[in-house]
Design a protein around this motif. Structure first.
Motif, short mmCIF file in Angstrom:
data_model
loop_
_atom_site.label_atom_id
_atom_site.label_comp_id
_atom_site.label_asym_id
_atom_site.label_seq_id
_atom_site.Cartn_x
_atom_site.Cartn_y
_atom_site.Cartn_z
N ILE A 82 0.89 -1.20 0.02
CA ILE A 82 -0.03 0.06 0.04
C ILE A 82 0.88 1.19 0.11
CG2 ILE A 82 -1.79 1.30 1.48
CD1 ILE A 82 -2.47 -1.48 2.62
N ALA A 83 0.68 1.99 -0.93
CA ALA A 83 1.33 3.39 -1.10
C ALA A 83 0.37 4.52 -0.62
CB ALA A 83 1.98 3.61 -2.57
N LEU A 84 0.96 5.42 0.11
CA LEU A 84 0.12 6.56 0.64
C LEU A 84 0.31 7.67 -0.40
CD1 LEU A 84 1.23 6.73 4.35
CD2 LEU A 84 -1.02 5.73 3.35
N SER A 107 9.20 -4.01 6.43
CA SER A 107 7.89 -3.65 6.54
C SER A 107 7.28 -2.52 5.77
CB SER A 107 7.57 -3.42 7.80
OG SER A 107 7.64 -4.70 8.66
N LEU A 108 8.33 -1.42 5.72
CA LEU A 108 7.90 -0.12 5.16
C LEU A 108 9.34 0.38 4.45
CD1 LEU A 108 5.66 2.64 6.65
CD2 LEU A 108 8.01 3.28 5.66
N ILE A 109 8.87 1.11 3.35
CA ILE A 109 10.08 1.97 2.76
C ILE A 109 9.54 3.04 2.47
CG2 ILE A 109 9.22 0.99 0.20
CD1 ILE A 109 12.26 0.95 -0.50
N CYS A 110 10.46 4.19 2.57
CA CYS A 110 10.21 5.51 2.00
C CYS A 110 11.40 5.97 1.03
CB CYS A 110 9.76 6.56 3.26
SG CYS A 110 11.40 6.62 4.16
N SER A 111 11.03 7.10 0.56
CA SER A 111 12.11 7.63 -0.39
C SER A 111 12.43 9.26 -0.17
CB SER A 111 11.83 7.49 -1.79
OG SER A 111 10.63 8.28 -2.19
N CYS A 153 3.59 10.94 1.37
CA CYS A 153 3.67 10.72 0.06
C CYS A 153 4.80 10.09 -0.67
CB CYS A 153 3.53 12.02 -0.42
SG CYS A 153 4.89 13.04 0.02
N THR A 154 5.66 9.65 0.27
CA THR A 154 6.82 9.07 -0.16
C THR A 154 6.87 7.50 0.16
OG1 THR A 154 8.57 9.40 1.75
CG2 THR A 154 8.28 11.12 -0.09
N VAL A 195 15.27 10.63 -4.83
CA VAL A 195 14.18 11.55 -4.95
C VAL A 195 13.15 10.80 -5.86
CG1 VAL A 195 13.41 13.68 -5.93
CG2 VAL A 195 15.17 13.54 -4.49
N LEU A 196 11.91 10.49 -5.61
CA LEU A 196 10.87 9.99 -6.27
C LEU A 196 9.51 10.67 -6.33
CD1 LEU A 196 11.42 6.27 -5.50
CD2 LEU A 196 12.44 7.46 -7.37
N THR A 197 9.43 11.71 -5.71
CA THR A 197 8.23 12.58 -5.61
C THR A 197 8.52 14.05 -5.72
OG1 THR A 197 7.38 10.85 -4.23
CG2 THR A 197 6.23 13.09 -4.09
#
Length: 303
Positions: A82-84, A107-111, A153-154, A195-197
């Motif tokens: 699930i992406a926020l 369990s979770l990844i962010c960028s 958002c990432t 950077v992806l967002t």
């Protein structure tokens, strides 16, 4: 793969965000949108994307606020990941593909993200500024109790994070902080230095890079704003403790944060807050200079 999008009067930037989601190189996406009572053209836009792209849309009967609106969207997602998604940002086309390939056993990844203004002009090339690396500690959970670098958002997380983290406590101030803290008790959080967002900053943001000050920022607020912030922090800590998610060791760390804010809110000289700040200084002040740490610790003694 699901995308959980929360909307509220977002007509100005919504099409741009949705176009970036539906332009992902990873095509197998379920987009779930919860609208929190929009009175502008948001619903018409969403109905158009529902017709043309199969977007799933739910409208809340009454306004519940952005945290619980995101929680509702997450609860309706059916994907294993699930992406926020905010209503006003821009995703790079390869964002989901990269996050899926990089999450590994976490369990979770962010960028990282670059900050842009209302016209899409770049304000800053990096939201994180390297702060994500500070969570590479011997106690990631304790880091997230006192510091959060995960911006929704990432972020993308596994289904079991949602299963464990729902419902989001009513007192939680930020949905992303909550899910990151839950993930830190499972298989942990990974921060991808990429950077992806494009994270849009504008006057209508519910949250933003300048809004979420963290502990240090609380000391720069006015006296009235400090008191309100402390009360919200106290409520958040109490809701974390009552959630039933955390074990006794984890609860003891949350109680220390609760004690910190209770002492700041109630006392003129904050001996308990100082002791707590010193005890958790390696997490609370990770990555800060010696002089910042000294000033913060001394500043925690008095209002």
């Amino acid at each position: 793969m699901s995308v959980a999008l929360a909307t509220y009067n977002g007509e100005r930037f919504l099409r741009c965000q949705l176009d970036s989601v539906y332009s992902q190189t990873h095509k197998n996406l379920e987009v779930v949108v919860c609208d929190d009572g929009s009175s502008d053209g948001t619903i018409d836009i969403l109905k158009n994307y529902k017709k043309n792209h199969g977007l799933r849309l739910l409208r809340n009967e009454k306004n519940v606020g952005f945290v619980q609106n995101f929680a509702k969207a997450v609860s309706l997602c059916r994907g294993e990941f699930i992406a926020l998604c905010d209503q006003d940002d821009i995703w790079f086309p390869e964002k989901i593909e990269i996050l899926l390939s990089e999450i590994g056993n976490h369990s979770l990844i962010c960028s990282d993200a670059e900050l842009v203004d209302e016209s899409g002009n770049i304000i800053s090339r990096s939201l994180l500024g390297g702060s994500g690396h500070y969570a590479e500690t011997d106690d990631q959970f304790r880091f997230f109790v006192f510091r959060n670098y995960v911006t929704g958002c990432t972020a993308m997380f596994r289904r079991d994070v949602a299963d464990r983290g729902l419902p989001v406590p009513k007192g939680a101030m930020y949905h992303d902080w909550w899910f990151a803290t839950v993930a830190s008790t499972m298989d942990g959080v990974k921060c991808l230095d990429m950077v992806l967002t494009r994270y849009r900053q504008h006057s209508a943001n519910d949250t933003g890079a300048s809004v979420r000050l963290g502990l240090a920022g609380k000391f720069r607020e006015s006296k009235e704003k400090k008191s309100d912030s402390f009360k919200r922090e106290i409520e958040a800590c109490a809701s974390f403790l009552g959630s039933g998610v955390f074990n006794e060791r984890e609860k003891s760390v949350i109680r220390d944060r609760l004690l910190f804010y209770s002492d700041l809110n109630e006392s003129a000289v904050h001996f308990s807050a100082f002791r707590m700040a010193f005890r958790h200084r390696n997490y609370l002040l990770a990555g800060r200079s010696f002089f910042f740490k000294l000033a913060f610790l001394l500043g925690s003694l008095v209002k």
